[in-house]
Design an enzyme around this catalytic site. Sequence first.
Site, PDB file in Angstrom:
ATOM      1  N   GLY A 117       0.833  -1.196   0.000  1.00 52.01           N
ATOM      2  CA  GLY A 117       0.000   0.000   0.000  1.00 52.01           C
ATOM      3  C   GLY A 117       0.867   1.246   0.000  1.00 52.01           C
ATOM      4  CB  ALA A 167       2.525   2.548   4.763  1.00 50.65           C
ATOM      5  CG  ASN A 213      -7.819  -1.800   2.239  1.00 50.13           C
ATOM      6  OD1 ASN A 213      -8.709  -2.266   1.532  1.00 50.13           O
ATOM      7  ND2 ASN A 213      -7.484  -2.339   3.392  1.00 50.13           N
ATOM      8  CD  GLU A 256     -13.109  13.284   2.685  1.00 49.58           C
ATOM      9  OE1 GLU A 256     -12.670  12.577   3.610  1.00 49.58           O
ATOM     10  OE2 GLU A 256     -12.826  13.081   1.491  1.00 49.58           O
ATOM     11  CB  ALA A 273       4.131 -12.534   5.437  1.00 55.47           C
ATOM     12  CG  HIS A 300     -17.091   5.098   5.380  1.00 58.18           C
ATOM     13  ND1 HIS A 300     -18.200   5.643   4.776  1.00 58.18           N
ATOM     14  CD2 HIS A 300     -16.055   5.918   5.048  1.00 58.18           C
ATOM     15  CE1 HIS A 300     -17.860   6.726   4.113  1.00 58.18           C
ATOM     16  NE2 HIS A 300     -16.563   6.915   4.258  1.00 58.18           N
ATOM     17  NE  ARG A 358     -14.907   8.695   7.493  1.00 59.21           N
ATOM     18  CZ  ARG A 358     -13.863   8.390   6.747  1.00 59.21           C
ATOM     19  NH1 ARG A 358     -12.984   7.488   7.171  1.00 59.21           N
ATOM     20  NH2 ARG A 358     -13.676   8.971   5.584  1.00 59.21           N
ATOM     21  CG  HIS A 403     -13.714   2.839   6.208  1.00 59.71           C
ATOM     22  ND1 HIS A 403     -13.493   2.517   4.883  1.00 59.71           N
ATOM     23  CD2 HIS A 403     -13.203   4.096   6.382  1.00 59.71           C
ATOM     24  CE1 HIS A 403     -12.895   3.525   4.269  1.00 59.71           C
ATOM     25  NE2 HIS A 403     -12.684   4.476   5.152  1.00 59.71           N
ATOM     26  NE  ARG A 454      -9.044   6.426   8.781  1.00 56.99           N
ATOM     27  CZ  ARG A 454      -9.615   6.880   7.661  1.00 56.99           C
ATOM     28  NH1 ARG A 454      -9.282   8.064   7.182  1.00 56.99           N
ATOM     29  NH2 ARG A 454     -10.511   6.157   7.026  1.00 56.99           N
TER      30      ARG A 454
END
Length: 526
Positions: A14, A16, A42, A114, A154, A228, A273, A331, A366
Amino acid sequence: MNIVEADVLIIGSGIAGLMAAEYLSMDKNVIVITKSGVEHSNSFMAQGGISAAISKTDHWKNHYDDTLQAGHQQNHPELTEHLVKESRKVIQTLFEWGVPFDRTAEGRYLLGKEGGHHLNRIVHAGGDQTGKKIMEVLIKRVKKKANIVSGQYAIDLMVDGNQCYGVYCKDKKGDITMYHAPHTILAGGGYAGIYSVSSNSHGSDGSAVCMAYRAGADLADLEFIQFHPTLLKHEKYTGLITEAVRGQGGILVNSRGVPVMDSVHPMKDLAPRDIVSRRLFEEIHVHGETVYLDITGILDFEQKFPGVTALCKKAGVSLEKGFIPVSPGAHFTMGGIMTDIHGRTTLKGLYAIGECAHTGVHGANRLASNSLLEGAVFAKQSAEHILSSKAEKSRSLPILQDKRFSIQEDLEDELLEEILIKKVMDVSAGICRNKVELERAAELLQLSDLKPSLFSKPLSYIRRLNIQTMAWLTVSSCLNRTESRGSHYRTDIPISRNEWCKKNIVRSLKNDESTFVKKAVTGLFN
């Protein structure tokens, strides 16, 4: 058995993982390992943008305050401050690398709004295709510099004492490869996939978190799972309806056309959220209503939201009338592997970044569009720390000493079926929770063997083991937090109003090879 050497291993592809690879490959031999194709993450699916206080009327302190307010003051203050301060640099770096962020006719960044944000500070690319646009650029860059290995699941970390020195992987054929390196970065995503309705891509089973747990790393705050509010409600298709739709004027209404958020929160449809999801849960499951996202007030919807438009067309949902049926779904996971500002875990040589990590920047809930930002910021932190570290001496590989290679198990271990695990999580550890249901779930999900031999097991077994392990850890953490805070809402306990919060730390059993003891979750710590 194949043995592969590297300077740095990165598990996950991803934002990161790939940003860490981009930084590290300047000076290190980097291998990126992913269980499926590099495009299946994601991050690639992310419709929302990246939050950054870059307008003249905004300031990092405003972004900081919104993040802590959404996180119910459970956030790590210093790391959260670092996160929001770095947001400008992240946008600038990605722009310089070639990400085509949306701009106004005058050339300024087109900033959206948002849930939880009091100002417009969301930078998008391709409307609702920000993740795709970013990942396409990163994949193209990293492929030229690092070795990306696909199709490798893994299964366990290689640990000697308190030192991690690599990972064991298995492919679909059942062949084992041992990847050996002085630095291993887990960037394998979160665990929202342990619920039946999730916005996440297939594979969000918490495997990175489970590997870290089995190896002895500390975890934290696993009970904080964000639901979400607006997933497309359809019998065959599940997909995310980005919060940016509400930022553009979309309104949540019931079947009678009554707005459901008007009297619930001052920010109405753009409330954090956790608040919106609980309200929709009540409307759907208590009042028996259907909830819709009213988009009749949004001009040029199909041009602004091509991803949502394509999803609705695929599901056969007509946009002509202007109402999209929605419901909440799992989410994002705020808990994970405990790290410091450099991504270091409690095991030497092991790092965690992205959603599988617990930096503490998200708190109990978050803030919208802070996830891509977190992945980018702490990928750089981990990379810089590794690049500045002294060269590690190579360790001998204790392959023959690992007894698990010789274990052959004829009897199939008793694991719950994946569909049953997800139903248990939906009922007992979903948006609303209580002690009775959580205790029932903990007993049902209990495993008899913490560290079974995985080398002789098929991937289907290993994946189910991770899902059940992750589910049990989550339920146990839900029981341990005896308050309602943010995304952790217990109907039997009132919402906490104090700003003093404890971290719910999960200690691994480390040397216990036999039983998955219920007391493994040791309680609340400062």
